[in-house]
Design a protein around this motif. Structure first.
Motif, PDB file in Angstrom:
ATOM      1  N   UNK A 276      79.670 -57.502 -69.532  1.00 49.64           N
ATOM      2  CA  UNK A 276      79.517 -56.752 -68.442  1.00 49.64           C
ATOM      3  C   UNK A 276      78.170 -56.902 -67.768  1.00 49.64           C
ATOM      4  N   UNK A 277      76.999 -56.847 -68.338  1.00 53.54           N
ATOM      5  CA  UNK A 277      75.726 -56.853 -68.183  1.00 53.54           C
ATOM      6  C   UNK A 277      75.530 -58.242 -67.243  1.00 53.54           C
ATOM      7  N   UNK A 278      76.292 -59.366 -67.592  1.00 49.34           N
ATOM      8  CA  UNK A 278      76.045 -60.553 -66.682  1.00 49.34           C
ATOM      9  C   UNK A 278      76.755 -60.383 -65.434  1.00 49.34           C
ATOM     10  N   UNK A 279      77.984 -59.740 -65.337  1.00 49.85           N
ATOM     11  CA  UNK A 279      78.468 -59.518 -64.092  1.00 49.85           C
ATOM     12  C   UNK A 279      77.684 -58.606 -63.251  1.00 49.85           C
ATOM     13  N   UNK A 280      77.207 -57.571 -63.676  1.00 49.39           N
ATOM     14  CA  UNK A 280      76.200 -56.542 -62.893  1.00 49.39           C
ATOM     15  C   UNK A 280      75.249 -57.371 -62.420  1.00 49.39           C
ATOM     16  N   UNK A 281      74.566 -58.166 -63.223  1.00 48.73           N
ATOM     17  CA  UNK A 281      73.383 -59.003 -62.629  1.00 48.73           C
ATOM     18  C   UNK A 281      73.706 -59.872 -61.251  1.00 48.73           C
ATOM     19  N   UNK A 282      74.984 -60.176 -61.157  1.00 48.91           N
ATOM     20  CA  UNK A 282      75.408 -61.039 -60.148  1.00 48.91           C
ATOM     21  C   UNK A 282      76.205 -60.218 -59.025  1.00 48.91           C
ATOM     22  N   UNK A 283      76.480 -59.069 -59.413  1.00 45.81           N
ATOM     23  CA  UNK A 283      77.397 -58.407 -58.367  1.00 45.81           C
ATOM     24  C   UNK A 283      77.034 -56.607 -58.481  1.00 45.81           C
ATOM     25  N   UNK A 284      77.823 -56.159 -57.981  1.00 46.97           N
ATOM     26  CA  UNK A 284      77.396 -54.274 -57.916  1.00 46.97           C
ATOM     27  C   UNK A 284      77.962 -53.819 -59.044  1.00 46.97           C
ATOM     28  N   UNK A 285      78.276 -52.808 -59.196  1.00 48.97           N
ATOM     29  CA  UNK A 285      78.878 -51.920 -60.439  1.00 48.97           C
ATOM     30  C   UNK A 285      80.231 -52.497 -60.536  1.00 48.97           C
ATOM     31  N   UNK A 286      80.607 -52.391 -61.684  1.00 44.71           N
ATOM     32  CA  UNK A 286      82.122 -52.956 -61.771  1.00 44.71           C
ATOM     33  C   UNK A 286      82.948 -51.878 -62.641  1.00 44.71           C
ATOM     34  N   UNK A 287      84.203 -51.929 -62.399  1.00 48.09           N
ATOM     35  CA  UNK A 287      85.113 -51.152 -62.880  1.00 48.09           C
ATOM     36  C   UNK A 287      86.260 -52.204 -63.717  1.00 48.09           C
ATOM     37  N   UNK A 288      86.128 -52.522 -64.992  1.00 47.54           N
ATOM     38  CA  UNK A 288      86.944 -53.442 -65.513  1.00 47.54           C
ATOM     39  C   UNK A 288      87.687 -53.263 -66.699  1.00 47.54           C
ATOM     40  N   UNK A 289      88.733 -54.304 -66.942  1.00 45.78           N
ATOM     41  CA  UNK A 289      89.617 -54.252 -67.905  1.00 45.78           C
ATOM     42  C   UNK A 289      88.855 -55.611 -68.832  1.00 45.78           C
ATOM     43  N   UNK A 290      88.828 -55.508 -70.145  1.00 40.51           N
ATOM     44  CA  UNK A 290      88.201 -56.286 -70.922  1.00 40.51           C
ATOM     45  C   UNK A 290      89.470 -57.151 -71.478  1.00 40.51           C
TER      46      UNK A 290
END
Length: 405
Positions: A276-290
């Motif tokens: 999740x942290x890697x995704x946030x660093x490249x994009x904005x906030x995330x609402x995710x299914x793992x």
């Protein structure tokens, strides 16, 4: 020939209710509800900073035909800001915000041109050159006929001729089929650019001339994944350049987490947090299914008997302590583990369910759809919704009815 630069956006869906999202705290829910307005502000701020020649909005400014006061007020103020900067805006309304809807009308400033329900052309003068934009607005929600047939050939007196069309390519069933067209029909008009709307997946259907869907500016549910935004378009010397500008304040995603050889719960929680942290660093906030993949014997034993709610709570707490701006709404365990361990009765139930017709689903869900209070919050039971329900129900059945349990 002089250069022309413009913003191509569509499907703003101001006032979107963000359906199918549950389990959020009140602050998170408010932030999600506000995200489409944050995305709109980003669009306006960028346009004011870059000062293009004009803006095109290809339909569905609002999410519903009964436009909310907040959505209309927000849009009107945005148009006023562009008017003060001298930036023209050309609008075509789509199926969601068609002209026949009921709403308290706001007076838009003089820089805004709105197409009526007839195909017509509007001319702009850019650096002494004539630019013609041709389009139409939906007079009602369901426009099934091929309105492309009404578009004229390119105006030879114009430096550039642009078409605006809110509709779907013939045969594309990803959205409801409205104002259908074939790519060859667009090309036959000899326009310099086609500004499309309606399909929320960003895509370039053709490059010379460009036929473009910018997608929507903010994902509204977990099927609309990834960054969303608009295009900054420049046409010069017969060549078109497109720059995608991201606006989405919150991204919907499915994030994959490898669980290979994990034997301890802290490893799993740390891995989920890191993804999740890697995704946030490249994009904005995330609402995710793992999506937990590579679930081997060790990881399978680790996950055995752990309620999804408990695991979600632990992962979310870890994310909050790491300050990662992520909300995890669900966990899916890879089929490589669950499918091989389904009990015979679990397999029988899921196989039977996969063979159900729409009439079977209506019978099973009739109590819910006939409920006087709950039914008004439910979407019509279409084939697409049935498929979505089945895709979510069958893995839950397999998880609950594993062999030996």
């Amino acid at each position: 020939m002089a250069q022309v630069r413009f913003i191509h956006t569509a499907d703003l869906h101001l006032g979107s209710p963000f359906t199918g999202v549950s389990g959020l705290a009140s602050a998170q829910r408010k932030r999600l509800a506000d995200s489409v307005y944050v995305a709109f502000d980003t669009l306006i701020d960028y346009t004011l900073k870059e000062k293009p020649d004009f803006m095109l909005i290809a339909g569905d400014i609002y999410d519903g035909e009964d436009r909310t006061l907040r959505a209309q007020y927000k849009f009107q103020k945005g148009m006023e800001r562009l008017n003060e900067a001298g930036i023209p805006v050309v609008i075509s309304h789509g199926n969601h915000d068609h002209l026949g809807g009921g709403w308290k009308r706001f007076d838009l400033p003089a820089n805004v041109h709105v197409f009526n329900d007839e195909v017509s052309s509007h001319s702009l003068t850019i650096s002494g050159n004539k630019v013609t934009v041709t389009g139409f607005s939906y007079g009602e929600r369901h426009v099934k006929e091929a309105r492309i047939l009404e578009f004229p050939q390119a105006d030879e007196t114009s430096a550039y001729h642009i078409g605006m069309l809110h509709g779907s390519m013939d045969g594309d069933s990803s959205h409801a089929v409205y104002a259908p067209f074939r790519k060859e029909q667009l090309l036959s008009k000899n326009y310099d650019y086609w500004a499309l709307g309606h399909i929320h997946l960003r895509q370039i259907l053709h490059s010379d001339p460009c036929i473009v869907y910018p997608g929507n500016i903010q994902g509204r549910h977990r099927k609309e994944t990834g960054p969303k935004g608009f295009y900054d378009v420049c046409i010069s010397n017969g060549e078109t350049s497109l720059q995608f500008i991201r606006t989405s304040a919150v991204c919907f995603e499915t994030l994959e987490v490898s669980c290979k050889e994990m034997m301890h719960m802290n490893e799993l929680i740390d891995a989920c947090t890191a993804v999740a942290e890697r995704y946030i660093n490249e994009n904005n906030a995330v609402m995710a299914v793992l999506h937990l993949k590579d679930v081997d014997e060790y990881a399978g034993e680790l996950l055995e008997g752990i309620p999804e709610e408990a695991l979600l709570e632990a992962i979310q707490e870890s994310l909050e302590s790491s300050t990662a701006d992520a909300w995890i709404t669900g966990i899916v365990v890879g089929e490589d583990w669950g499918e091989t361990r389904v009990s015979a009765i679990g397999e029988k139930i899921s196989t039977t369910m996969s063979e159900w017709q729409q009439s079977d689903w209506k019978w099973v869900l009739k109590d819910l759809y006939q409920h006087p209070k709950a039914s008004r919050y439910l979407n019509p039971l279409t084939d697409e919704l049935i498929k979505e329900i089945a895709n979510e129900a069958i893995p839950k059945i397999h998880k609950a009815m594993r062999a030996g349990e």
